[in-house]
Design an enzyme around this catalytic site. Structure first.
Site, PDB file in Angstrom:
ATOM      1  N   HIS A 101      -2.653  -9.274  -6.618  1.00 42.08           N
ATOM      2  CA  HIS A 101      -2.604  -9.311  -5.156  1.00 42.08           C
ATOM      3  C   HIS A 101      -3.660 -10.288  -4.655  1.00 42.08           C
ATOM      4  O   HIS A 101      -4.845 -10.093  -4.910  1.00 42.08           O
ATOM      5  CB  HIS A 101      -2.899  -7.885  -4.648  1.00 42.08           C
ATOM      6  CG  HIS A 101      -2.711  -7.704  -3.171  1.00 42.08           C
ATOM      7  ND1 HIS A 101      -2.727  -6.466  -2.577  1.00 42.08           N
ATOM      8  CD2 HIS A 101      -2.517  -8.582  -2.169  1.00 42.08           C
ATOM      9  CE1 HIS A 101      -2.548  -6.596  -1.272  1.00 42.08           C
ATOM     10  NE2 HIS A 101      -2.417  -7.866  -0.998  1.00 42.08           N
ATOM     11  N   ASN A 125      -0.737  -4.301 -13.050  1.00 43.21           N
ATOM     12  CA  ASN A 125      -1.522  -4.884 -11.956  1.00 43.21           C
ATOM     13  C   ASN A 125      -2.967  -5.044 -12.428  1.00 43.21           C
ATOM     14  O   ASN A 125      -3.636  -4.065 -12.760  1.00 43.21           O
ATOM     15  CB  ASN A 125      -1.425  -3.963 -10.737  1.00 43.21           C
ATOM     16  CG  ASN A 125      -2.179  -4.523  -9.545  1.00 43.21           C
ATOM     17  OD1 ASN A 125      -3.309  -4.985  -9.685  1.00 43.21           O
ATOM     18  ND2 ASN A 125      -1.576  -4.481  -8.372  1.00 43.21           N
ATOM     19  N   GLU A 132       1.512 -10.215  -5.136  1.00 44.73           N
ATOM     20  CA  GLU A 132       1.596  -9.470  -3.878  1.00 44.73           C
ATOM     21  C   GLU A 132       0.846 -10.258  -2.815  1.00 44.73           C
ATOM     22  O   GLU A 132      -0.244 -10.781  -3.075  1.00 44.73           O
ATOM     23  CB  GLU A 132       0.940  -8.106  -4.022  1.00 44.73           C
ATOM     24  CG  GLU A 132       1.638  -7.205  -4.989  1.00 44.73           C
ATOM     25  CD  GLU A 132       0.830  -5.943  -5.215  1.00 44.73           C
ATOM     26  OE1 GLU A 132      -0.073  -5.641  -4.414  1.00 44.73           O
ATOM     27  OE2 GLU A 132       1.091  -5.279  -6.214  1.00 44.73           O
ATOM     28  N   ARG A 139      -5.484 -11.020  -1.777  1.00 44.98           N
ATOM     29  CA  ARG A 139      -5.748 -10.428  -0.464  1.00 44.98           C
ATOM     30  C   ARG A 139      -6.384 -11.443   0.477  1.00 44.98           C
ATOM     31  O   ARG A 139      -7.062 -12.366   0.034  1.00 44.98           O
ATOM     32  CB  ARG A 139      -6.666  -9.212  -0.595  1.00 44.98           C
ATOM     33  CG  ARG A 139      -6.018  -8.043  -1.306  1.00 44.98           C
ATOM     34  CD  ARG A 139      -6.891  -6.812  -1.212  1.00 44.98           C
ATOM     35  NE  ARG A 139      -6.818  -6.211   0.096  1.00 44.98           N
ATOM     36  CZ  ARG A 139      -6.089  -5.143   0.410  1.00 44.98           C
ATOM     37  NH1 ARG A 139      -5.399  -4.517  -0.515  1.00 44.98           N
ATOM     38  NH2 ARG A 139      -6.063  -4.671   1.630  1.00 44.98           N
ATOM     39  N   THR A 153      -3.467  -0.788  -0.696  1.00 44.98           N
ATOM     40  CA  THR A 153      -2.347  -0.949   0.243  1.00 44.98           C
ATOM     41  C   THR A 153      -1.829   0.412   0.699  1.00 44.98           C
ATOM     42  O   THR A 153      -1.266   1.162  -0.091  1.00 44.98           O
ATOM     43  CB  THR A 153      -1.205  -1.737  -0.439  1.00 44.98           C
ATOM     44  OG1 THR A 153      -1.773  -2.858  -1.094  1.00 44.98           O
ATOM     45  CG2 THR A 153      -0.198  -2.213   0.579  1.00 44.98           C
ATOM     46  N   HIS A 190      -7.936  -4.993 -10.626  1.00 41.93           N
ATOM     47  CA  HIS A 190      -9.229  -4.318 -10.817  1.00 41.93           C
ATOM     48  C   HIS A 190     -10.101  -4.967 -11.890  1.00 41.93           C
ATOM     49  O   HIS A 190     -11.291  -4.691 -11.957  1.00 41.93           O
ATOM     50  CB  HIS A 190      -9.020  -2.827 -11.080  1.00 41.93           C
ATOM     51  CG  HIS A 190      -8.500  -2.125  -9.856  1.00 41.93           C
ATOM     52  ND1 HIS A 190      -9.170  -2.167  -8.655  1.00 41.93           N
ATOM     53  CD2 HIS A 190      -7.370  -1.414  -9.641  1.00 41.93           C
ATOM     54  CE1 HIS A 190      -8.468  -1.497  -7.757  1.00 41.93           C
ATOM     55  NE2 HIS A 190      -7.370  -1.040  -8.324  1.00 41.93           N
ATOM     56  N   HIS A 211       2.406   2.335  -7.005  1.00 43.20           N
ATOM     57  CA  HIS A 211       1.234   2.800  -6.255  1.00 43.20           C
ATOM     58  C   HIS A 211       0.877   4.227  -6.661  1.00 43.20           C
ATOM     59  O   HIS A 211       1.661   5.148  -6.463  1.00 43.20           O
ATOM     60  CB  HIS A 211       1.414   2.745  -4.739  1.00 43.20           C
ATOM     61  CG  HIS A 211       0.103   2.528  -4.046  1.00 43.20           C
ATOM     62  ND1 HIS A 211      -0.796   3.541  -3.848  1.00 43.20           N
ATOM     63  CD2 HIS A 211      -0.486   1.401  -3.580  1.00 43.20           C
ATOM     64  CE1 HIS A 211      -1.873   3.048  -3.266  1.00 43.20           C
ATOM     65  NE2 HIS A 211      -1.715   1.749  -3.097  1.00 43.20           N
ATOM     66  N   GLU A 257      10.306  -2.690  -3.546  1.00 43.38           N
ATOM     67  CA  GLU A 257       9.388  -1.862  -4.322  1.00 43.38           C
ATOM     68  C   GLU A 257       9.062  -0.647  -3.467  1.00 43.38           C
ATOM     69  O   GLU A 257       8.511  -0.767  -2.371  1.00 43.38           O
ATOM     70  CB  GLU A 257       8.108  -2.618  -4.699  1.00 43.38           C
ATOM     71  CG  GLU A 257       7.175  -1.725  -5.517  1.00 43.38           C
ATOM     72  CD  GLU A 257       5.994  -2.466  -6.142  1.00 43.38           C
ATOM     73  OE1 GLU A 257       6.053  -3.706  -6.299  1.00 43.38           O
ATOM     74  OE2 GLU A 257       5.011  -1.785  -6.465  1.00 43.38           O
ATOM     75  N   ARG A 263     -11.022 -10.078  -1.925  1.00 45.33           N
ATOM     76  CA  ARG A 263     -12.017  -9.124  -2.444  1.00 45.33           C
ATOM     77  C   ARG A 263     -11.968  -9.004  -3.962  1.00 45.33           C
ATOM     78  O   ARG A 263     -12.924  -8.600  -4.582  1.00 45.33           O
ATOM     79  CB  ARG A 263     -11.836  -7.755  -1.809  1.00 45.33           C
ATOM     80  CG  ARG A 263     -10.625  -7.009  -2.274  1.00 45.33           C
ATOM     81  CD  ARG A 263     -10.618  -5.591  -1.764  1.00 45.33           C
ATOM     82  NE  ARG A 263     -10.391  -5.537  -0.337  1.00 45.33           N
ATOM     83  CZ  ARG A 263      -9.812  -4.494   0.273  1.00 45.33           C
ATOM     84  NH1 ARG A 263      -9.472  -3.447  -0.418  1.00 45.33           N
ATOM     85  NH2 ARG A 263      -9.606  -4.508   1.567  1.00 45.33           N
TER      86      ARG A 263
END
Ligand code: PXP
Length: 259
Positions: free
Chosen positions: A42, A6, A69, A44, A100, A9, A213, A150, A48
């Site tokens: 993701h 992922n 996502e 969002r 999340t 970041h 996660h 998931e 962000r």
């Protein structure tokens, strides 16, 4: 077991200055070189970290499958369907949350999720639902037509942090988990059992099983022992390590651990 990295970041760091560096697309090429199997990101509702143009560029340029996502927001889903990603993972989204928190309410959004699943099937995009280890939700996931589930490992990961790291002695201690060690240990073992049972049930229902996660370099062992899980999606811990070791090394280390 496959690794989805992922890369949200990377974009978070870019957005800290609202410029064009670091570019998440560069991370895709590094991840491929380091042996990752998939890229997860993701989009969002508040944009962000990832922006529409990131998702577009990454889907168009990647040699790795892209797992996007998304919430069930109609505008975002419409945008993603045009891009035909390898997979869409539907996640709950709450504007105030840092990340999340908790799994998708599948039963509460049954018709909408069913609609999205049908649209995805038409264009050959897989659908995964990010859910808690709740057996009723698993059955709804199957009924709604998803290909994959998931499992949210956040509870397990938090318990691991409170038991086996110094988190409880820092300002980020998880208040509701400030419990006697014995109680914490029982909750921790139960969280593993929940993941084991949910994985078995999901496979029995004919769903593919992923997990993610809060997974990191220290808490993978019990998860790797769950044979039904075929894929892990990991972000924060890899990007955190990459600050000190470089992204390629951080991903390689995770790939080795999973092997
Ligand atoms: N899987 C899903 C569905 C997520 O929402 C996230 C967080 O964006 C992850 C995996 C990765 O979690 P982490 O960054 O804690 O490794």
């Amino acid at each position: 077991m496959l690794l989805g990295v992922n890369i949200d970041h990377i974009a978070t760091l870019r957005e800290a200055r609202a410029i064009n560096d670091p570019d998440p697309l560069e991370a895709v090429f590094i991840a491929k070189r380091a042996g990752a199997d998939q890229i997860t990101l993701h989009l969002r509702e508040d944009r962000r970290h990832m922006h529409d143009s990131d998702v577009e560029r990454i889907i168009q340029s990647s040699f790795l499958p892209i797992n996007v996502e998304s919430s069930i927001n109609p505008q975002i889903i419409e945008f993603l369907l045009k891009l035909r990603p390898h997979r869409i993972t539907l996640v709950p989204e709450n504007r105030q949350e840092i990340t999340t928190e908790g799994g998708l309410d599948v039963l509460g959004n049954f018709t909408r999720i069913q609609e999205i699943t049908k649209e995805c099937k038409k264009i050959g995009t897989e659908v995964s639902l990010f859910i808690d280890t709740n057996l009723e939700t698993l059955c709804s996931t199957k009924e709604v037509g998803a290909d994959m589930v998931e499992l949210h490992t956040g509870t397990y990961a938090n318990l691991h942090l409170m038991l086996f790291s110094n988190l409880s002695r820092t300002q980020h201690s998880i208040k509701e988990l400030e419990l006697p060690k014995e109680e914490l240990k029982e909750l921790y073992l139960n969280s593993i059992k929940d993941l084991q049972n949910a994985s078995k049930e999901a496979k029995w229902l004919g769903l593919e099983v992923a997990a993610g996660h809060g997974l990191n370099y220290h808490n993978l062992t019990p998860i790797l022992q769950i044979q039904e899980i075929i894929e892990l999606n990991i972000g924060q811990s890899i990007i955190a390590k990459s600050i000190f070791t470089g992204l390629e090394n951080a991903i390689k280390e995770m790939v080795e651990l999973i092997k």
